[in-house]
Design an enzyme around this catalytic site. Structure first.
Site, PDB file in Angstrom:
ATOM      1  N   CYS A 158      -0.776   3.197   9.657  1.00 12.18           N
ATOM      2  CA  CYS A 158      -0.476   3.638  11.021  1.00 12.18           C
ATOM      3  C   CYS A 158       0.912   3.138  11.413  1.00 12.18           C
ATOM      4  CB  CYS A 158      -1.525   3.091  11.992  1.00 12.18           C
ATOM      5  SG  CYS A 158      -1.271   3.619  13.698  1.00 12.18           S
ATOM      6  N   LYS A 159       1.789   4.075  11.730  1.00 10.83           N
ATOM      7  CA  LYS A 159       3.145   3.707  12.142  1.00 10.83           C
ATOM      8  C   LYS A 159       3.169   3.170  13.571  1.00 10.83           C
ATOM      9  CE  LYS A 159       5.190   7.171   9.099  1.00 10.83           C
ATOM     10  NZ  LYS A 159       6.044   8.387   9.025  1.00 10.83           N
TER      11      LYS A 159
END
Length: 428
Positions: A158-159
């Site tokens: 997850c950025k």
């Protein structure tokens, strides 16, 4: 030159042994990331913090205090609890180290390790052993190229969290998304209510004691009740319009993510498994669109009957010879006219020779010294091995010559004739 393989445990290097080696595994050493606080931070991570801070300040500082009681107190409790829950789970999901247990036990994050480069060694994990982390891992463990370590029950990187989402922090991630959707949705409803009431009946929004000290209705107060700040009606409306627009965009993205993960939970899949499955389906659809590849063994239907030419003057092979010694193997000869005319009706096999094949089964193997018994052309028979051996034995009893006498097989029947009989028939 030293041969290096990424599947050998003791040959792994953090730098190439020679500068010109083509088998080098890495380009530069790198430290594995511990969690979402490890640098470098992704640009989306501070953007997520900024959006959360903006929604909290606008909601709790500007619009919720304008609600009449008891709705303002209820909004403080419900939306406040939602925002606090989101903040706690968000920070926890970022802080948790999602690495596999074997990695966390043996891993020294202060020491450099090879960079995961898919072009040079795409199979880092082989037989449930990671050759970069040097540990045995489980079946659902994946080596993340961004974090450069093995993640337990890997789902995705997850950025927004700047961290991997795996088995250790997936529940925290899911609650983070769910609380964000619920909190933003309630905030949009409140701002829409205030926007409409400001145009229809603004007196409903001016119930706070601080508004009684104001002379005109064109002045509004923000950050009630602790630090009232005067503002204009136009500023309040513009801010409400901008906040609703941003909140709707965030709500659309968050709802899409929430629905997607609810679907994955119902299917029992991870994000990684879903992506792999979609790629396989896409590949199969492309193969079906291109059509099946033509098989080299299949004969096109557009071709006419095959030209099975027979060389009647060529020496006979071991399969097509009709002259055979009883105990001394085959002899070469040439096909006569009647035999050649009969063999034109026989199918030709892939080795270029013509064989008689009656029925669905091939003729049995005949050993040295046994006569070949062939029924007349046109019979739909299939000789079994027992029948062939019985007929071969009867043929041997009918012979009158000694060893070495050639046996001639009649092309039109099953009778066995010796060479002298054939010679007499040709003379008459």
């Amino acid at each position: 030159m030293t041969n290096m393989s990424c599947f050998e445990r003791h040959l792994r290097r953090t730098a190439p042994a020679r500068g010109g080696s083509q088998n080098e595994l890495v380009t530069a050493p790198m430290h594995s990331r511990v969690n979402g606080w490890s640098r470098p931070l992704h640009v989306l991570q501070p953007l997520a913090w900024l959006m959360f801070a903006f929604m909290a300040i606008v909601g709790f500082g500007v619009y919720i205090p304008l609600l009449p009681p008891p709705w303002n107190y209820l909004s403080y409790g419900v939306i406040g609890t939602t925002f606090v829950l989101h903040l706690v789970t968000h920070l926890a999901a970022v802080t948790v180290d999602p690495a596999d247990f074997s990695v966390r036990v043996r891993k020294d994050y202060s020491s450099p390790m090879p960079v995961f480069d898919q072009k040079k060694h795409p199979h880092v994990i082989h037989n449930q052993h990671c050759y970069l982390c040097e540990v045995d891992v489980g079946p659902k463990v994946k080596h993340c190229s961004s974090c450069n370590k093995c993640i337990a029950d890997f789902d995705h990187h997850c950025k927004w969290l700047n961290n991997c989402v795996g088995g250790r922090n997936y529940r925290l991630f899911f609650v983070t998304v769910l609380s964000a959707v619920f909190g933003v949705f309630l905030l949009v409803l409140i701002i829409l209510f205030i926007f409409i009431e400001h145009l229809v009946n603004p007196a409903v929004l001016r119930t706070a004691e601080a508004f009684q000290a104001l002379n005109g209705n064109g002045t509004w107060l923000a950050f009630l009740p602790l630090a009232p700040v005067e503002t204009s009606s136009a500023s309040l409306l513009v801010l409400a319009f901008f906040t609703i627009t941003v909140a709707l965009v965030c709500l659309f993205l968050l709802c899409h993510l929430l629905v997607f993960h609810i679907y994955l939970l119902l299917k029992g899949l991870s994000t990684y498994e879903y992506i792999v499955m979609q790629r396989q389906r896409q590949s199969s659809r492309e193969q079906k669109a291109e059509g099946p590849a033509p098989s080299s063994a299949a004969v096109p239907q557009s071709l006419g009957p095959l030209d099975m030419s027979i060389d009647c003057d060529a020496p006979l092979s071991t399969r097509s010879s009709v002259f055979k010694y009883q105990d001394r193997g085959q002899m070469s000869s040439h096909l006569s006219g009647p035999i050649c005319s009969e063999m034109e009706h026989f199918p030709q096999t892939s080795d270029g020779e013509n064989h008689a094949n009656y029925g669905s089964k091939a003729l049995p193997q005949i050993g040295p010294g046994e006569a070949v018994v062939v029924p007349p052309v046109g019979w739909g028979l299939s000789l079994s091995p027992v029948q062939g051996s019985q007929q071969g034995g009867a043929a041997r009893h009918s012979q009158t010559e000694g060893e070495g006498v050639p046996v001639v097989q009649s092309p039109l029947g099953t009778s066995i004739m010796d060479a002298a009989t054939v010679h007499q028939q040709l003379i008459h």
